[in-house]
Scaffold this motif. Structure first.
Motif, mmCIF file in Angstrom:
data_model
loop_
_atom_site.group_PDB
_atom_site.id
_atom_site.type_symbol
_atom_site.label_atom_id
_atom_site.label_comp_id
_atom_site.label_asym_id
_atom_site.label_seq_id
_atom_site.Cartn_x
_atom_site.Cartn_y
_atom_site.Cartn_z
ATOM 1 N N LEU A 243 7.947 42.163 -28.669
ATOM 2 C CA LEU A 243 8.919 42.376 -27.132
ATOM 3 C C LEU A 243 8.587 41.270 -26.628
ATOM 4 C CD1 LEU A 243 6.983 45.906 -26.479
ATOM 5 C CD2 LEU A 243 9.279 45.554 -27.461
ATOM 6 N N GLY A 244 7.662 40.784 -27.161
ATOM 7 C CA GLY A 244 7.658 38.679 -25.952
ATOM 8 C C GLY A 244 8.591 38.070 -26.696
ATOM 9 N N GLY A 245 8.944 38.148 -27.343
ATOM 10 C CA GLY A 245 10.126 37.165 -28.350
ATOM 11 C C GLY A 245 9.451 36.078 -28.732
ATOM 12 N N LEU A 246 8.037 36.942 -29.384
ATOM 13 C CA LEU A 246 7.044 35.869 -29.700
ATOM 14 C C LEU A 246 7.180 35.636 -31.143
ATOM 15 C CD1 LEU A 246 4.008 36.247 -27.684
ATOM 16 C CD2 LEU A 246 5.455 34.399 -27.609
ATOM 17 N N ASP A 247 8.087 36.417 -31.543
ATOM 18 C CA ASP A 247 7.836 36.357 -33.644
ATOM 19 C C ASP A 247 9.791 37.233 -33.758
ATOM 20 O OD1 ASP A 247 6.995 36.950 -35.820
ATOM 21 O OD2 ASP A 247 5.443 38.631 -35.640
ATOM 22 N N LYS B 27 19.646 31.717 -29.356
ATOM 23 C CA LYS B 27 18.817 30.218 -30.080
ATOM 24 C C LYS B 27 17.567 30.417 -29.702
ATOM 25 C CE LYS B 27 23.255 27.080 -29.894
ATOM 26 N NZ LYS B 27 23.293 26.862 -28.340
ATOM 27 N N GLU B 28 16.825 30.145 -29.960
ATOM 28 C CA GLU B 28 15.435 29.346 -30.075
ATOM 29 C C GLU B 28 15.065 28.999 -28.867
ATOM 30 O OE1 GLU B 28 11.822 30.487 -31.467
ATOM 31 O OE2 GLU B 28 13.442 30.314 -33.036
ATOM 32 N N ASP B 29 15.769 27.762 -29.209
ATOM 33 C CA ASP B 29 15.457 26.886 -27.281
ATOM 34 C C ASP B 29 15.719 28.025 -26.366
ATOM 35 O OD1 ASP B 29 14.385 24.919 -28.539
ATOM 36 O OD2 ASP B 29 16.532 23.527 -28.479
#
Ligand SMILES: Nc1ncnc2c1ncn2[C@@H]1O[C@H](COP(=O)(O)OP(=O)(O)OP(=O)(O)O)[C@@H](O)[C@H]1O
Ligand SMILES: [Mg+2]
Length: 223
Positions: free
Chosen positions: A54-58, A76-78
Protein backbone atom coordinates in the motif's frame (compact mmCIF):
# COMPACT_ATOMS: atom_id res chain seq x y z
CA UNK A 1 -16.02 10.67 1.12
CA UNK A 2 -13.32 10.17 -1.49
CA UNK A 3 -11.38 6.95 -1.60
CA UNK A 4 -7.72 7.65 -0.89
CA UNK A 5 -6.31 4.12 -1.06
CA UNK A 6 -7.70 1.47 -3.35
CA UNK A 7 -6.37 -1.87 -4.54
CA UNK A 8 -7.40 -4.02 -7.48
CA UNK A 9 -6.58 -7.71 -7.51
CA UNK A 10 -3.51 -7.08 -5.42
CA UNK A 11 -1.26 -10.14 -5.10
CA UNK A 12 2.26 -10.86 -3.93
CA UNK A 13 3.93 -14.19 -4.52
CA UNK A 14 7.00 -15.34 -2.66
CA UNK A 15 9.32 -18.28 -3.18
CA UNK A 16 9.78 -20.30 -6.33
CA UNK A 17 8.65 -23.62 -7.75
CA UNK A 18 7.32 -25.93 -5.03
CA UNK A 19 7.92 -23.29 -2.31
CA UNK A 20 5.87 -20.71 -4.11
CA UNK A 21 2.95 -19.18 -2.26
CA UNK A 22 0.86 -16.05 -2.21
CA UNK A 23 1.51 -13.87 0.85
CA UNK A 24 -1.19 -11.53 -0.51
CA UNK A 25 -3.86 -12.95 -2.74
CA UNK A 26 -6.23 -10.92 -4.89
CA UNK A 27 -7.07 -8.18 -2.40
CA UNK A 28 -9.62 -5.58 -3.43
CA UNK A 29 -9.92 -2.97 -0.74
CA UNK A 30 -10.79 0.67 -0.43
CA UNK A 31 -10.09 3.20 2.30
CA UNK A 32 -11.82 6.55 2.43
CA UNK A 33 -10.07 9.78 3.24
CA UNK A 34 -9.95 10.36 6.99
CA UNK A 35 -10.76 6.76 7.90
CA UNK A 36 -8.91 4.90 10.63
CA UNK A 37 -8.63 1.29 9.53
CA UNK A 38 -7.18 -1.44 11.72
CA UNK A 39 -5.67 -4.49 10.05
CA UNK A 40 -5.74 -7.57 12.23
CA UNK A 41 -4.83 -11.20 11.69
CA UNK A 42 -2.52 -13.99 12.80
CA UNK A 43 1.25 -13.85 12.49
CA UNK A 44 2.27 -14.67 8.93
CA UNK A 45 -1.15 -13.84 7.48
CA UNK A 46 0.30 -11.14 5.21
CA UNK A 47 -0.40 -7.90 7.12
CA UNK A 48 3.06 -6.34 6.75
CA UNK A 49 3.32 -7.43 3.13
CA UNK A 50 0.00 -5.69 2.43
CA UNK A 51 1.05 -2.51 4.25
CA UNK A 52 4.33 -2.35 2.31
CA UNK A 53 2.45 -2.76 -0.95
CA UNK A 54 0.00 0.00 0.00
CA UNK A 55 2.92 2.32 0.75
CA UNK A 56 4.86 1.74 -2.44
CA UNK A 57 7.69 -0.03 -0.62
CA UNK A 58 7.40 -3.30 -2.51
CA UNK A 59 6.21 -4.43 -5.93
CA UNK A 60 3.09 -6.52 -6.37
CA UNK A 61 3.27 -9.71 -8.41
CA UNK A 62 0.01 -8.59 -9.96
CA UNK A 63 -2.73 -6.08 -9.33
CA UNK A 64 -2.73 -2.38 -8.65
CA UNK A 65 -2.53 0.14 -5.82
CA UNK A 66 -4.12 3.54 -6.29
CA UNK A 67 -3.19 6.38 -3.98
CA UNK A 68 -5.30 9.49 -4.53
CA UNK A 69 -6.38 7.92 -7.80
CA UNK A 70 -2.78 7.46 -8.96
CA UNK A 71 -1.53 4.01 -9.98
CA UNK A 72 1.62 4.08 -7.83
CA UNK A 73 3.38 1.10 -9.40
CA UNK A 74 2.85 2.67 -12.80
CA UNK A 75 5.14 5.53 -11.72
CA UNK A 76 8.89 5.73 -12.28
CA UNK A 77 10.93 4.61 -9.27
CA UNK A 78 12.24 8.14 -8.55
CA UNK A 79 8.80 9.72 -8.82
CA UNK A 80 7.38 7.05 -6.53
CA UNK A 81 10.10 7.78 -3.94
CA UNK A 82 9.19 11.48 -3.90
CA UNK A 83 5.47 10.76 -3.85
CA UNK A 84 5.94 8.34 -0.97
CA UNK A 85 7.95 10.87 1.03
CA UNK A 86 5.34 13.60 0.57
CA UNK A 87 2.14 11.64 0.94
CA UNK A 88 2.85 8.81 3.33
CA UNK A 89 4.05 8.63 6.92
CA UNK A 90 5.45 5.24 7.88
CA UNK A 91 5.68 3.96 11.42
CA UNK A 92 7.38 0.60 11.84
CA UNK A 93 8.33 -1.49 14.83
CA UNK A 94 11.99 -1.09 13.90
CA UNK A 95 12.18 2.66 14.18
CA UNK A 96 15.04 3.30 11.71
CA UNK A 97 16.19 6.47 13.46
CA UNK A 98 19.44 8.08 12.36
CA UNK A 99 21.82 7.50 15.28
CA UNK A 100 24.20 10.42 14.63
CA UNK A 101 21.59 13.18 14.91
CA UNK A 102 19.36 14.16 17.81
CA UNK A 103 15.65 13.58 18.37
CA UNK A 104 14.51 16.93 16.95
CA UNK A 105 16.68 16.50 13.85
CA UNK A 106 15.34 13.00 13.32
CA UNK A 107 11.77 14.21 13.52
CA UNK A 108 12.15 17.03 11.01
CA UNK A 109 14.44 15.06 8.68
CA UNK A 110 11.73 14.25 6.09
CA UNK A 111 10.96 17.97 5.79
CA UNK A 112 14.60 18.81 5.14
CA UNK A 113 14.78 16.16 2.42
CA UNK A 114 11.92 17.96 0.70
CA UNK A 115 13.23 21.48 1.33
CA UNK A 116 10.12 22.24 3.40
CA UNK A 117 9.72 24.65 6.30
CA UNK A 118 9.27 23.23 9.78
CA UNK A 119 5.90 24.15 11.29
CA UNK A 120 7.26 24.87 14.78
CA UNK A 121 3.86 25.13 16.47
CA UNK A 122 2.72 21.84 15.00
CA UNK A 123 5.98 20.07 15.90
CA UNK A 124 5.84 21.43 19.46
CA UNK A 125 2.33 20.10 19.83
CA UNK A 126 3.39 16.67 18.62
CA UNK A 127 6.46 16.61 20.85
CA UNK A 128 4.39 17.56 23.89
CA UNK A 129 1.77 14.91 23.23
CA UNK A 130 4.50 12.34 22.71
CA UNK A 131 6.10 13.42 26.00
CA UNK A 132 9.48 14.08 24.42
CA UNK A 133 10.07 17.72 25.46
CA UNK A 134 13.08 16.85 27.62
CA UNK A 135 14.59 14.58 24.98
CA UNK A 136 14.71 16.70 21.84
CA UNK A 137 18.49 17.23 22.11
CA UNK A 138 19.25 13.60 22.96
CA UNK A 139 20.68 11.04 20.58
CA UNK A 140 18.35 8.13 19.75
CA UNK A 141 20.53 5.46 21.34
CA UNK A 142 20.23 7.17 24.73
CA UNK A 143 16.43 6.68 24.67
CA UNK A 144 14.32 3.74 25.74
CA UNK A 145 12.63 1.61 23.09
CA UNK A 146 9.27 3.25 23.75
CA UNK A 147 10.79 6.73 23.51
CA UNK A 148 12.48 5.84 20.22
CA UNK A 149 9.15 4.63 18.91
CA UNK A 150 7.57 7.94 19.88
CA UNK A 151 10.29 9.78 17.93
CA UNK A 152 9.52 7.61 14.91
CA UNK A 153 5.86 8.55 15.24
CA UNK A 154 6.77 12.24 15.44
CA UNK A 155 8.88 11.85 12.33
CA UNK A 156 6.00 10.21 10.46
CA UNK A 157 3.67 13.07 11.41
CA UNK A 158 6.12 15.90 10.66
CA UNK A 159 5.24 16.13 6.98
CA UNK A 160 1.47 16.07 7.66
CA UNK A 161 1.12 13.09 5.36
CA UNK A 162 -2.17 12.18 3.69
CA UNK A 163 -1.83 8.58 4.78
CA UNK A 164 -0.20 7.12 7.87
CA UNK A 165 0.78 3.48 7.52
CA UNK A 166 1.67 1.91 10.82
CA UNK A 167 2.90 -1.61 11.56
CA UNK A 168 2.30 -2.42 15.25
CA UNK A 169 3.30 1.11 16.26
CA UNK A 170 2.55 0.60 19.93
CA UNK A 171 4.03 -2.87 20.25
CA UNK A 172 6.88 -1.60 22.44
CA UNK A 173 4.86 0.81 24.56
CA UNK A 174 3.14 0.37 27.92
CA UNK A 175 -0.65 0.63 27.96
CA UNK A 176 -0.80 4.25 29.11
CA UNK A 177 1.72 5.54 26.55
CA UNK A 178 0.14 3.39 23.89
CA UNK A 179 -3.29 4.94 24.58
CA UNK A 180 -1.80 8.44 24.46
CA UNK A 181 -0.02 7.75 21.21
CA UNK A 182 -3.17 6.39 19.60
CA UNK A 183 -5.12 9.42 20.81
CA UNK A 184 -2.49 11.68 19.27
CA UNK A 185 -2.66 9.82 15.98
CA UNK A 186 -6.45 10.08 15.97
CA UNK A 187 -6.32 13.76 16.86
CA UNK A 188 -3.77 14.51 14.19
CA UNK A 189 -5.74 12.50 11.65
CA UNK A 190 -8.90 14.42 12.44
CA UNK A 191 -7.25 17.82 12.40
CA UNK A 192 -5.36 17.28 9.14
CA UNK A 193 -7.81 14.98 7.39
CA UNK A 194 -5.30 12.15 7.51
CA UNK A 195 -6.05 8.53 6.88
CA UNK A 196 -4.62 5.88 9.19
CA UNK A 197 -4.08 2.26 8.25
CA UNK A 198 -2.68 0.41 11.23
CA UNK A 199 -1.71 -3.18 11.86
CA UNK A 200 -2.33 -4.10 15.45
CA UNK A 201 -2.62 -7.08 17.75
CA UNK A 202 -4.15 -4.83 20.38
CA UNK A 203 -7.87 -5.53 20.64
CA UNK A 204 -8.51 -2.15 22.34
CA UNK A 205 -6.93 -0.28 19.46
CA UNK A 206 -8.77 -2.34 16.88
CA UNK A 207 -11.99 -1.42 18.72
CA UNK A 208 -11.49 2.34 18.44
CA UNK A 209 -10.75 2.17 14.70
CA UNK A 210 -13.56 3.10 12.31
CA UNK A 211 -13.22 -0.26 10.61
CA UNK A 212 -11.35 -3.53 10.97
CA UNK A 213 -9.99 -5.63 8.16
CA UNK A 214 -9.29 -9.21 9.13
CA UNK A 215 -6.55 -10.86 7.06
CA UNK A 216 -6.23 -14.62 6.77
CA UNK A 217 -3.79 -16.37 4.42
CA UNK A 218 -3.31 -13.21 2.38
CA UNK A 219 -7.01 -12.49 1.95
CA UNK A 220 -9.42 -10.06 3.54
CA UNK A 221 -11.89 -12.44 5.14
CA UNK A 222 -13.99 -10.02 7.17
CA UNK A 223 -14.65 -6.33 7.46
N1 LIG B 1 10.78 -11.26 1.62
C1 LIG B 1 10.11 -12.41 1.81
N2 LIG B 1 10.46 -13.55 1.18
C2 LIG B 1 9.77 -14.70 1.36
N3 LIG B 1 8.70 -14.81 2.14
C3 LIG B 1 8.29 -13.70 2.81
C4 LIG B 1 8.96 -12.45 2.69
N4 LIG B 1 8.32 -11.54 3.46
C5 LIG B 1 7.30 -12.21 4.04
N5 LIG B 1 7.27 -13.49 3.66
C6 LIG B 1 6.29 -14.50 4.07
O1 LIG B 1 5.00 -14.02 3.72
C7 LIG B 1 4.04 -14.34 4.73
C8 LIG B 1 3.40 -13.10 5.25
O2 LIG B 1 4.36 -12.34 5.95
P1 LIG B 1 4.02 -10.97 6.67
O3 LIG B 1 5.29 -10.40 7.18
O4 LIG B 1 3.23 -10.14 5.75
O5 LIG B 1 3.09 -11.47 7.88
P2 LIG B 1 2.42 -10.64 9.07
O6 LIG B 1 0.96 -10.87 8.98
O7 LIG B 1 2.90 -9.24 9.03
O8 LIG B 1 2.96 -11.39 10.37
P3 LIG B 1 3.40 -10.79 11.81
O9 LIG B 1 2.13 -10.55 12.57
O10 LIG B 1 4.19 -11.91 12.40
O11 LIG B 1 4.21 -9.58 11.60
C9 LIG B 1 4.81 -15.13 5.80
O12 LIG B 1 4.63 -16.50 5.57
C10 LIG B 1 6.26 -14.73 5.57
O13 LIG B 1 7.13 -15.75 5.95
MG1 LIG C 1 4.15 -8.12 10.27
Amino acid sequence: MESIVRTEGLSKKYGSKQNEFYAISNINMEVKQGEFVAIVGKSGSGKSTLLHLLGGLDRPTSGKVYLNGKDIYGMKEDDLAIYRRRKIGFIFQAFNLVSSINVWENMVLPLGLDGKQVDETYMKEIIETLGLESKIHSLPNTLSGGQQQRVAIGRALSTKPDVILADEPTGNLDTKTSDEVISLLKLSAKKYGQTIIMITHDEDIAQIADRRLVIEDGKVVRE
